[in-house]
Design a protein around this motif. Structure first.
Motif, PDB file in Angstrom:
ATOM      1  N   PRO A   2       1.978  -4.479 -26.398  1.00 49.06           N
ATOM      2  CA  PRO A   2       2.607  -5.729 -26.828  1.00 49.06           C
ATOM      3  C   PRO A   2       2.493  -5.955 -28.343  1.00 49.06           C
ATOM      4  N   GLU A   3       1.392  -5.538 -28.929  1.00 48.48           N
ATOM      5  CA  GLU A   3       1.232  -5.683 -30.383  1.00 48.48           C
ATOM      6  C   GLU A   3       2.212  -4.782 -31.130  1.00 48.48           C
ATOM      7  N   ASP A   4       2.404  -3.554 -30.625  1.00 49.83           N
ATOM      8  CA  ASP A   4       3.376  -2.638 -31.229  1.00 49.83           C
ATOM      9  C   ASP A   4       4.795  -3.205 -31.133  1.00 49.83           C
ATOM     10  N   VAL A   5       5.122  -3.794 -29.986  1.00 52.08           N
ATOM     11  CA  VAL A   5       6.454  -4.359 -29.791  1.00 52.08           C
ATOM     12  C   VAL A   5       6.673  -5.529 -30.744  1.00 52.08           C
ATOM     13  N   LYS A   6       5.665  -6.370 -30.899  1.00 46.83           N
ATOM     14  CA  LYS A   6       5.781  -7.497 -31.837  1.00 46.83           C
ATOM     15  C   LYS A   6       5.999  -6.976 -33.254  1.00 46.83           C
ATOM     16  N   GLU A   7       5.309  -5.907 -33.608  1.00 46.63           N
ATOM     17  CA  GLU A   7       5.489  -5.312 -34.941  1.00 46.63           C
ATOM     18  C   GLU A   7       6.906  -4.752 -35.097  1.00 46.63           C
ATOM     19  N   LYS A   8       7.438  -4.102 -34.047  1.00 46.77           N
ATOM     20  CA  LYS A   8       8.814  -3.596 -34.089  1.00 46.77           C
ATOM     21  C   LYS A   8       9.796  -4.741 -34.271  1.00 46.77           C
TER      22      LYS A   8
ATOM     23  N   ASP B  52      12.894 -14.016 -29.569  1.00 43.84           N
ATOM     24  CA  ASP B  52      13.317 -12.924 -28.701  1.00 43.84           C
ATOM     25  C   ASP B  52      12.182 -12.002 -28.274  1.00 43.84           C
ATOM     26  N   LEU B  53      10.942 -12.398 -28.527  1.00 41.43           N
ATOM     27  CA  LEU B  53       9.827 -11.528 -28.155  1.00 41.43           C
ATOM     28  C   LEU B  53       9.876 -11.130 -26.682  1.00 41.43           C
ATOM     29  N   PRO B  54      10.183 -12.017 -25.732  1.00 43.34           N
ATOM     30  CA  PRO B  54      10.262 -11.564 -24.331  1.00 43.34           C
ATOM     31  C   PRO B  54      11.307 -10.463 -24.116  1.00 43.34           C
ATOM     32  N   LEU B  55      12.449 -10.549 -24.798  1.00 42.90           N
ATOM     33  CA  LEU B  55      13.467  -9.502 -24.684  1.00 42.90           C
ATOM     34  C   LEU B  55      12.959  -8.199 -25.293  1.00 42.90           C
ATOM     35  N   ALA B  56      12.303  -8.305 -26.444  1.00 46.93           N
ATOM     36  CA  ALA B  56      11.761  -7.125 -27.109  1.00 46.93           C
ATOM     37  C   ALA B  56      10.701  -6.464 -26.234  1.00 46.93           C
ATOM     38  N   LEU B  57       9.854  -7.258 -25.592  1.00 42.06           N
ATOM     39  CA  LEU B  57       8.828  -6.711 -24.702  1.00 42.06           C
ATOM     40  C   LEU B  57       9.462  -6.001 -23.507  1.00 42.06           C
ATOM     41  N   ALA B  58      10.518  -6.584 -22.950  1.00 40.00           N
ATOM     42  CA  ALA B  58      11.196  -5.959 -21.808  1.00 40.00           C
ATOM     43  C   ALA B  58      11.848  -4.640 -22.209  1.00 40.00           C
ATOM     44  N   LEU B  59      12.338  -4.557 -23.441  1.00 40.25           N
ATOM     45  CA  LEU B  59      12.993  -3.340 -23.911  1.00 40.25           C
ATOM     46  C   LEU B  59      11.971  -2.304 -24.364  1.00 40.25           C
ATOM     47  N   TRP B  60      11.245  -2.596 -25.434  1.00 39.85           N
ATOM     48  CA  TRP B  60      10.342  -1.611 -26.028  1.00 39.85           C
ATOM     49  C   TRP B  60       9.000  -1.514 -25.315  1.00 39.85           C
ATOM     50  N   GLY B  61       8.751  -2.398 -24.370  1.00 36.95           N
ATOM     51  CA  GLY B  61       7.555  -2.285 -23.544  1.00 36.95           C
ATOM     52  C   GLY B  61       7.786  -1.418 -22.319  1.00 36.95           C
ATOM     53  N   ASP B  62       9.031  -1.005 -22.105  1.00 37.33           N
ATOM     54  CA  ASP B  62       9.391  -0.181 -20.952  1.00 37.33           C
ATOM     55  C   ASP B  62       9.146   1.289 -21.284  1.00 37.33           C
ATOM     56  N   PRO B  63       8.249   1.962 -20.555  1.00 37.71           N
ATOM     57  CA  PRO B  63       7.966   3.373 -20.859  1.00 37.71           C
ATOM     58  C   PRO B  63       9.180   4.281 -20.711  1.00 37.71           C
ATOM     59  N   ASP B  64      10.129   3.947 -19.838  1.00 39.17           N
ATOM     60  CA  ASP B  64      11.336   4.769 -19.706  1.00 39.17           C
ATOM     61  C   ASP B  64      12.203   4.680 -20.956  1.00 39.17           C
ATOM     62  N   VAL B  65      12.273   3.520 -21.565  1.00 35.07           N
ATOM     63  CA  VAL B  65      13.060   3.331 -22.785  1.00 35.07           C
ATOM     64  C   VAL B  65      12.408   4.052 -23.963  1.00 35.07           C
ATOM     65  N   THR B  66      11.097   4.016 -24.020  1.00 31.75           N
ATOM     66  CA  THR B  66      10.397   4.478 -25.219  1.00 31.75           C
ATOM     67  C   THR B  66       9.827   5.896 -25.130  1.00 31.75           C
ATOM     68  N   ARG B  67      10.030   6.574 -24.022  1.00 30.81           N
ATOM     69  CA  ARG B  67       9.394   7.898 -23.866  1.00 30.81           C
ATOM     70  C   ARG B  67       9.862   8.901 -24.906  1.00 30.81           C
ATOM     71  N   TYR B  68      11.069   8.729 -25.448  1.00 34.39           N
ATOM     72  CA  TYR B  68      11.579   9.670 -26.449  1.00 34.39           C
ATOM     73  C   TYR B  68      11.406   9.167 -27.880  1.00 34.39           C
ATOM     74  N   ILE B  69      10.836   7.981 -28.059  1.00 43.68           N
ATOM     75  CA  ILE B  69      10.703   7.432 -29.414  1.00 43.68           C
ATOM     76  C   ILE B  69       9.255   7.098 -29.763  1.00 43.68           C
ATOM     77  N   GLY B  70       8.317   7.733 -29.051  1.00 41.31           N
ATOM     78  CA  GLY B  70       6.911   7.566 -29.403  1.00 41.31           C
ATOM     79  C   GLY B  70       6.152   6.572 -28.563  1.00 41.31           C
ATOM     80  N   GLY B  71       6.778   6.013 -27.527  1.00 42.19           N
ATOM     81  CA  GLY B  71       6.120   5.050 -26.664  1.00 42.19           C
ATOM     82  C   GLY B  71       5.234   5.743 -25.646  1.00 42.19           C
ATOM     83  N   PRO B  72       4.648   4.987 -24.746  1.00 42.15           N
ATOM     84  CA  PRO B  72       4.833   3.544 -24.546  1.00 42.15           C
ATOM     85  C   PRO B  72       4.154   2.731 -25.645  1.00 42.15           C
ATOM     86  N   PHE B  73       4.692   1.540 -25.854  1.00 39.53           N
ATOM     87  CA  PHE B  73       4.204   0.652 -26.897  1.00 39.53           C
ATOM     88  C   PHE B  73       3.443  -0.526 -26.306  1.00 39.53           C
TER      89      PHE B  73
END
Length: 181
Positions: A45-51, A22-43
């Protein structure tokens, strides 16, 4: 479309477990700056893989994670919602959700939240749930309040370095008549 790997469903959503595929799905979600702006992002690709690795490890160790969510009508990836261990010895978990922007404003966070709450209390035997949000995220506050969470305190959230409002929902709160079934 019908998928048989959804372990939890609502009227519109299917929940399944993250896998390394599911790495491509994770990248699309947690790699999106709009999704992550309130949780410490942007992340990165290495950060997303770790998540993703952290979510998979949480499932193996504690039977919970922020599970990936999909629309039942077409299997489109919506985001994630679920639980994290908070104080496991006290049967307390943290509830959270992250939705992709295309799915904001449709009531999906609340729908997913209700399912996760029921899962926590009915299947895991949780005694209480904690949740928080970035102080600038009024939409998350409204969702948590609509789910019956009540404000308890503020605490520093290390990824943002800011004090985030924290909320609690107990088994007794859920049993109260104001909580939707």
């Amino acid at each position: 479309m019908w998928r048989d790997d959804y372990f939890l469903k609502t009227a519109r959503l299917g929940f399944r477990r993250w896998s390394l595929d599911d790495l491509p799905l994770a990248l699309a979600l947690w790699g999106d700056p709009d999704v992550t702006r309130y949780i410490g992002g942007p992340f990165s690709p290495e950060d997303v893989k770790e998540k993703l690795d952290t979510e998979i490890a949480a499932m193996e160790a504690h039977r919970v994670q922020y599970w990936p969510l999909f629309l039942l009508e077409n299997d489109a990836h919506v985001g994630c919602a679920g639980l994290r261990p908070y104080r496991v010895t006290d049967h307390m978990y943290e509830l959270g959700f992250h939705l992709r922007p295309a799915y904001w404003g449709r009531g999906l966070a609340a729908e997913a939240g209700r399912a996760v709450i029921a899962f926590a209390f009915e299947r895991l035997g949780a005694r209480s749930l904690i949740a928080g949000h970035h102080p600038d995220n009024a939409v998350s506050r409204k969702v948590l309040e609509s789910l019956g969470f009540r404000f308890t305190h503020e605490e520093v959230y290390p990824p943002t370095g800011r004090r985030h409002p924290s909320y609690l929902l107990t088994r007794d709160d859920r049993s109260a008549s104001r909580w939707p079934p």
